[in-house]
Design a protein around this motif. Structure first.
Motif, mmCIF file in Angstrom:
data_model
loop_
_atom_site.group_PDB
_atom_site.id
_atom_site.type_symbol
_atom_site.label_atom_id
_atom_site.label_comp_id
_atom_site.label_asym_id
_atom_site.label_seq_id
_atom_site.Cartn_x
_atom_site.Cartn_y
_atom_site.Cartn_z
ATOM 1 N N ALA A 16 4.613 -3.298 12.056
ATOM 2 C CA ALA A 16 3.867 -2.048 11.414
ATOM 3 C C ALA A 16 4.423 -2.821 9.738
ATOM 4 C CB ALA A 16 4.942 -0.887 11.335
ATOM 5 N N LEU A 17 5.633 -2.865 9.344
ATOM 6 C CA LEU A 17 5.525 -3.051 8.114
ATOM 7 C C LEU A 17 4.553 -4.741 7.757
ATOM 8 C CD1 LEU A 17 9.256 -3.536 6.375
ATOM 9 C CD2 LEU A 17 7.159 -1.683 6.431
ATOM 10 N N GLN A 18 4.472 -5.348 8.619
ATOM 11 C CA GLN A 18 3.607 -7.199 8.220
ATOM 12 C C GLN A 18 2.284 -6.853 8.554
ATOM 13 O OE1 GLN A 18 4.427 -8.754 12.066
ATOM 14 N NE2 GLN A 18 6.310 -10.196 11.042
ATOM 15 N N ALA A 19 1.785 -5.785 8.939
ATOM 16 C CA ALA A 19 0.041 -5.147 9.097
ATOM 17 C C ALA A 19 -0.130 -3.923 8.012
ATOM 18 C CB ALA A 19 0.154 -4.344 10.567
ATOM 19 N N VAL A 20 1.347 -3.683 7.629
ATOM 20 C CA VAL A 20 0.813 -3.085 5.803
ATOM 21 C C VAL A 20 0.524 -3.961 4.912
ATOM 22 C CG1 VAL A 20 1.905 -1.358 4.729
ATOM 23 C CG2 VAL A 20 2.127 -0.618 7.105
ATOM 24 N N ARG A 21 0.956 -4.389 4.913
ATOM 25 C CA ARG A 21 0.870 -6.063 4.116
ATOM 26 C C ARG A 21 -0.289 -6.760 3.842
ATOM 27 N NH1 ARG A 21 7.157 -6.859 5.411
ATOM 28 N NH2 ARG A 21 8.282 -5.634 3.592
ATOM 29 N N GLN A 22 -0.487 -6.878 5.190
ATOM 30 C CA GLN A 22 -2.169 -7.244 4.977
ATOM 31 C C GLN A 22 -2.931 -6.703 4.189
ATOM 32 O OE1 GLN A 22 -3.067 -8.628 9.020
ATOM 33 N NE2 GLN A 22 -1.823 -8.972 9.674
ATOM 34 N N VAL A 23 -3.051 -5.184 4.078
ATOM 35 C CA VAL A 23 -3.900 -4.284 3.387
ATOM 36 C C VAL A 23 -3.940 -4.767 2.335
ATOM 37 C CG1 VAL A 23 -4.120 -2.069 3.219
ATOM 38 C CG2 VAL A 23 -3.474 -2.317 5.215
ATOM 39 N N PRO A 24 -5.852 -5.087 1.993
ATOM 40 C CA PRO A 24 -6.304 -4.968 0.258
ATOM 41 C C PRO A 24 -5.047 -4.097 -0.487
ATOM 42 C CG PRO A 24 -8.041 -5.443 1.089
ATOM 43 C CD PRO A 24 -6.518 -4.904 2.230
ATOM 44 N N LEU A 25 -4.854 -3.284 -0.311
ATOM 45 C CA LEU A 25 -4.323 -2.259 -0.669
ATOM 46 C C LEU A 25 -2.670 -1.571 -1.863
ATOM 47 C CD1 LEU A 25 -4.948 1.074 -2.775
ATOM 48 C CD2 LEU A 25 -4.130 2.116 -0.105
ATOM 49 N N PHE A 26 -2.262 -2.793 -0.860
ATOM 50 C CA PHE A 26 -0.662 -2.852 -0.862
ATOM 51 C C PHE A 26 -0.404 -4.489 -1.852
ATOM 52 C CE2 PHE A 26 -0.574 0.912 2.299
ATOM 53 C CZ PHE A 26 -0.814 1.384 2.041
ATOM 54 N N THR A 27 -1.244 -4.776 -1.530
ATOM 55 C CA THR A 27 -1.244 -6.633 -2.088
ATOM 56 C C THR A 27 -0.028 -6.415 -3.276
ATOM 57 O OG1 THR A 27 -3.447 -7.263 -1.096
ATOM 58 C CG2 THR A 27 -2.645 -8.527 -2.849
ATOM 59 N N GLY A 28 0.823 -7.614 -3.115
ATOM 60 C CA GLY A 28 2.093 -7.750 -3.924
ATOM 61 C C GLY A 28 3.385 -6.610 -4.615
ATOM 62 N N LEU A 29 2.957 -5.982 -3.209
ATOM 63 C CA LEU A 29 3.694 -4.797 -4.335
ATOM 64 C C LEU A 29 5.095 -4.955 -3.546
ATOM 65 C CD1 LEU A 29 2.466 -1.512 -2.859
ATOM 66 C CD2 LEU A 29 2.405 -2.049 -4.994
ATOM 67 N N LYS A 30 6.452 -5.479 -4.264
ATOM 68 C CA LYS A 30 7.351 -5.500 -3.280
ATOM 69 C C LYS A 30 7.963 -4.525 -2.720
ATOM 70 C CE LYS A 30 8.664 -7.024 -8.429
ATOM 71 N NZ LYS A 30 9.933 -6.630 -9.372
ATOM 72 N N ASP A 31 8.941 -4.963 -1.430
ATOM 73 C CA ASP A 31 9.619 -4.344 -0.407
ATOM 74 C C ASP A 31 10.162 -2.908 -0.865
ATOM 75 O OD1 ASP A 31 9.231 -6.772 0.886
ATOM 76 O OD2 ASP A 31 11.241 -7.292 0.988
ATOM 77 N N ASP A 32 10.473 -2.924 -1.843
ATOM 78 C CA ASP A 32 11.118 -1.324 -2.240
ATOM 79 C C ASP A 32 9.928 -0.346 -2.783
ATOM 80 O OD1 ASP A 32 11.011 -3.405 -5.082
ATOM 81 O OD2 ASP A 32 12.784 -2.398 -5.583
ATOM 82 N N THR A 33 9.056 -0.644 -3.634
ATOM 83 C CA THR A 33 7.987 0.048 -3.863
ATOM 84 C C THR A 33 7.213 -0.049 -2.437
ATOM 85 O OG1 THR A 33 7.292 -1.313 -5.730
ATOM 86 C CG2 THR A 33 5.731 -0.620 -4.763
ATOM 87 N N LEU A 34 6.936 -0.253 -1.855
ATOM 88 C CA LEU A 34 6.492 -0.641 -0.261
ATOM 89 C C LEU A 34 6.965 0.526 0.221
ATOM 90 C CD1 LEU A 34 3.327 -2.039 0.937
ATOM 91 C CD2 LEU A 34 4.997 -3.471 2.208
ATOM 92 N N ALA A 35 8.040 0.062 0.393
ATOM 93 C CA ALA A 35 9.085 1.435 0.937
ATOM 94 C C ALA A 35 9.223 2.683 0.804
ATOM 95 C CB ALA A 35 10.737 1.064 1.030
ATOM 96 N N LEU A 36 9.155 2.648 -0.372
ATOM 97 C CA LEU A 36 8.483 4.481 -1.434
ATOM 98 C C LEU A 36 7.271 4.704 -0.508
ATOM 99 C CD1 LEU A 36 9.171 3.849 -5.443
ATOM 100 C CD2 LEU A 36 10.356 5.726 -3.129
ATOM 101 N N LEU A 37 6.181 4.501 -0.597
ATOM 102 C CA LEU A 37 5.453 4.191 0.076
ATOM 103 C C LEU A 37 4.925 5.471 0.817
ATOM 104 C CD1 LEU A 37 2.318 2.011 -2.439
ATOM 105 C CD2 LEU A 37 2.718 4.532 -2.771
ATOM 106 N N THR A 38 5.695 3.634 2.236
ATOM 107 C CA THR A 38 5.892 4.601 3.328
ATOM 108 C C THR A 38 6.216 5.389 3.874
ATOM 109 O OG1 THR A 38 7.245 2.267 3.624
ATOM 110 C CG2 THR A 38 4.790 1.946 3.573
ATOM 111 N N GLY A 39 7.272 5.549 3.087
ATOM 112 C CA GLY A 39 7.915 6.461 3.632
ATOM 113 C C GLY A 39 7.718 7.983 3.907
ATOM 114 N N GLY A 40 6.888 8.542 3.798
ATOM 115 C CA GLY A 40 5.932 9.044 4.270
ATOM 116 C C GLY A 40 5.235 9.245 5.298
ATOM 117 N N ALA A 41 4.511 8.142 5.912
ATOM 118 C CA ALA A 41 4.518 7.010 7.105
ATOM 119 C C ALA A 41 4.295 7.298 8.719
ATOM 120 C CB ALA A 41 3.428 6.099 6.579
ATOM 121 N N LEU A 42 3.149 8.271 8.861
ATOM 122 C CA LEU A 42 3.599 8.070 11.092
ATOM 123 C C LEU A 42 2.890 7.320 11.755
ATOM 124 C CD1 LEU A 42 3.200 12.339 10.394
ATOM 125 C CD2 LEU A 42 5.010 11.127 10.012
ATOM 126 N N GLU A 43 3.738 7.162 12.441
ATOM 127 C CA GLU A 43 3.151 5.760 12.956
ATOM 128 C C GLU A 43 2.288 6.542 14.484
ATOM 129 O OE1 GLU A 43 4.587 2.017 15.881
ATOM 130 O OE2 GLU A 43 5.449 2.692 13.820
#
Length: 246
Positions: free
Chosen positions: A9-36
């Motif tokens: 799931a994280l690999q797919a999120v990293r492909q999204v243009p909106l999240f390009t270049g975000l660091k792992d800890d920053t991405l974790a903040l944004l995906t913390g409330g996401a539901l699969e």
């Protein structure tokens, strides 16, 4: 306690243009409330006019955006697959979803709620600026796509679309398309009969289609065929992606 996102799931999120270049800890903040969540084909995700209180990232499968004409026919607005997001623009302006969204083929989606996502941005100004820059890049990306729709032959559009589905770095690939080829034809701005002719043209560069499975014998050759460019990364950046909700 919320289950952490899988590596896939994280690999797919990293492909999204909106999240390009975000660091792992920053991405974790944004995906913390996401539901699969997983959905079956035909499931309606939202309807036009509903509050835009979420947006989605596709992990697997296909999702279509559409409007309904007065006579009940569907007019497709966009088609999304793995590593693509939709409805984020509607979430930001809070004016409600401007279209319907439904699962075109069984799909696994990541749902970002507006409350968590926007509150995270409010608490991290640097992150907000990063996402604004990424949105600007997405706009330039869409301008390139419109240029393709205007100037590229149908077979090159289809070649670029198939390239966008191939795994990065793959020499050969097998990709799955929605069973309803009308969806892809609509996404690429071509008639169904043009889609069939374009697919037949790709045989000369080692592309074979059987039902909804496309076999690419030489991804590099298909890249060159798509736009005459030897730079794989440049070609990938010019492949088709649906317009975001506005």
């Amino acid at each position: 306690m919320k289950t952490p996102l899988s590596r896939d799931a994280l690999q797919a999120v990293r492909q999204v243009p909106l999240f390009t270049g975000l660091k792992d800890d920053t991405l974790a903040l944004l995906t913390g409330g996401a539901l699969e969540r997983s959905y079956r084909r035909g499931t309606l995700l939202f309807s036009e006019g509903e509050p835009a209180d979420r947006f989605y990232v596709v992990l697997d499968g296909w999702v279509k955006l559409f409007r309904e004409s007065p006579d009940g026919n569907e007019c497709m607005v966009g088609l999304f697959t793995r590593g693509e997001s939709f409805a984020e623009a509607a979430m930001f302006d809070r004016l409600g979803f401007p279209v319907h969204a439904a699962v075109a083929e069984d799909a696994r989606l990541l749902i970002f709620t507006a409350d968590h996502f926007l509150s995270t941005l409010e608490q991290n100004h640097e992150l907000a600026l990063n996402l604004l820059a990424n949105l600007s890049g997405m706009l330039r990306y869409l301008v390139r796509q419109l240029d393709q729709l205007t100037n590229q032959p149908t077979y090159q559009r289809l070649a670029a679309f198939i390239v966008s589905l191939c795994p990065r770095g793959a020499q050969r690939a097998t990709v799955c398309l929605p069973c309803d080829k009308l969806l892809i034809a609509g996404r690429l701005g071509m008639k169904p009969e043009s889609f069939s002719r374009a697919m037949a043209r790709l045989k000369e560069v080692g592309v074979r289609c059987e039902r909804n499975c496309v076999q690419v014998d030489d991804v590099a050759a298909l890249l060159r065929f798509a736009n005459g460019c030897d730079d794989a990364e440049t070609t990938r950046q010019s492949t088709f992606s649906p317009l975001p909700l506005t």
